[in-house]
Motif scaffolding. Structure first.
Motif, PDB file in Angstrom:
ATOM      1  N   LYS A 122     -95.997 -50.502  -1.799  1.00  0.00           N
ATOM      2  CA  LYS A 122     -94.716 -50.716  -2.478  1.00  0.00           C
ATOM      3  C   LYS A 122     -94.725 -52.014  -3.267  1.00  0.00           C
ATOM      4  N   ALA A 123     -95.284 -53.073  -2.689  1.00  0.00           N
ATOM      5  CA  ALA A 123     -95.329 -54.367  -3.376  1.00  0.00           C
ATOM      6  C   ALA A 123     -96.189 -54.273  -4.634  1.00  0.00           C
ATOM      7  N   GLN A 124     -97.318 -53.601  -4.538  1.00  0.00           N
ATOM      8  CA  GLN A 124     -98.185 -53.466  -5.712  1.00  0.00           C
ATOM      9  C   GLN A 124     -97.538 -52.586  -6.767  1.00  0.00           C
ATOM     10  N   LEU A 125     -96.812 -51.576  -6.345  1.00  0.00           N
ATOM     11  CA  LEU A 125     -96.115 -50.715  -7.296  1.00  0.00           C
ATOM     12  C   LEU A 125     -95.016 -51.493  -8.010  1.00  0.00           C
ATOM     13  N   ARG A 126     -94.294 -52.342  -7.256  1.00  0.00           N
ATOM     14  CA  ARG A 126     -93.270 -53.185  -7.886  1.00  0.00           C
ATOM     15  C   ARG A 126     -93.879 -54.100  -8.948  1.00  0.00           C
ATOM     16  N   ARG A 146     -94.769 -55.401 -14.749  1.00  0.00           N
ATOM     17  CA  ARG A 146     -95.647 -55.551 -15.921  1.00  0.00           C
ATOM     18  C   ARG A 146     -95.286 -54.547 -17.006  1.00  0.00           C
ATOM     19  N   GLY A 147     -95.010 -53.322 -16.583  1.00  0.00           N
ATOM     20  CA  GLY A 147     -94.605 -52.297 -17.546  1.00  0.00           C
ATOM     21  C   GLY A 147     -93.297 -52.656 -18.222  1.00  0.00           C
ATOM     22  N   ALA A 148     -92.356 -53.212 -17.450  1.00  0.00           N
ATOM     23  CA  ALA A 148     -91.070 -53.636 -18.021  1.00  0.00           C
ATOM     24  C   ALA A 148     -91.277 -54.787 -18.997  1.00  0.00           C
ATOM     25  N   LYS A 172    -102.626 -54.594 -18.819  1.00  0.00           N
ATOM     26  CA  LYS A 172    -102.659 -55.127 -17.455  1.00  0.00           C
ATOM     27  C   LYS A 172    -101.995 -54.156 -16.487  1.00  0.00           C
ATOM     28  N   ALA A 173    -100.884 -53.576 -16.891  1.00  0.00           N
ATOM     29  CA  ALA A 173    -100.184 -52.622 -16.027  1.00  0.00           C
ATOM     30  C   ALA A 173    -101.018 -51.358 -15.833  1.00  0.00           C
ATOM     31  N   GLY A 188    -103.382 -50.878  -7.861  1.00  0.00           N
ATOM     32  CA  GLY A 188    -102.767 -51.239  -6.583  1.00  0.00           C
ATOM     33  C   GLY A 188    -102.599 -50.076  -5.636  1.00  0.00           C
ATOM     34  N   PRO A 189    -101.802 -49.066  -5.969  1.00  0.00           N
ATOM     35  CA  PRO A 189    -101.609 -47.962  -5.026  1.00  0.00           C
ATOM     36  C   PRO A 189    -102.902 -47.195  -4.723  1.00  0.00           C
TER      37      PRO A 189
END
Length: 168
Positions: free
Chosen positions: A38-42, A47-49, A113-114, A119-120
């Motif tokens: 979850k932390a890596q997805l956040r 980054r996407g935002a 980068k995103a 991560g997941p």
């Protein structure tokens, strides 16, 4: 020191206690790995935002600044030099396009980068590895206890039932 179930380390624990302890630790491991995912997805979403925000700002700069900045810059160039007014407007437009390109490049960097972030996928691989290790785990050989091997046949069902109850 004590074990997760509160018994002192080194003390003999029943199979049920060992199983409960292993189950609790496995559950904690799974919960921690889910929290990590979850932390890596956040972080990937942030980054996407940021990438989307940079692209939005680039578009807004290009759209909203063109009329005012073009007029101001073109008349400023005209004032400082005696160039043709059309050439001054073209230079003004080129400056705005240059700013928009720089902001778009910033957006591309954040988007890459995103996209590169795994991560997941790393967490999923770690969870699969943990599951494989646990599937291949075998209990340590224990020394034979003569009191268990010399049980009379009539007490065997009682002992089996007692072990089954302690395991659940």
């Amino acid at each position: 020191m004590s074990a997760p179930d509160g018994s002192p380390v080194g003390a003999e624990r029943s199979i049920g206690q060992l199983f409960a302890s292993a189950t609790a630790e496995l559950s904690a491991l799974v919960h921690d790995e889910i929290a990590l995912a979850k932390a890596q997805l956040r972080q990937d979403v942030k980054r996407g935002a940021a990438s989307g925000g940079a692209f939005t700002v680039a578009g807004a700069v290009l759209v909203f600044s063109l009329p005012m900045l073009n007029f101001a810059l073109a008349y400023g160039i005209r004032t400082w030099s005696d160039w043709n007014l059309a050439l001054c407007f073209l230079l003004s437009f080129a400056a705005n396009v240059l700013i928009a390109l720089v902001l778009a490049l910033i957006g591309v960097v954040f988007a890459k980068k995103a996209k590169k972030s795994k991560g997941p996928q790393k967490v999923a691989a770690s969870m699969k590895e943990s599951a494989n290790v646990l599937q291949k785990a075998k209990p340590h050989p224990r020394p034979e206890r003569p009191e268990l091997t010399e049980l009379p046949r009539e007490r065997a069902p009682e002992v089996i039932e007692a072990v089954a109850r302690s395991s659940s």
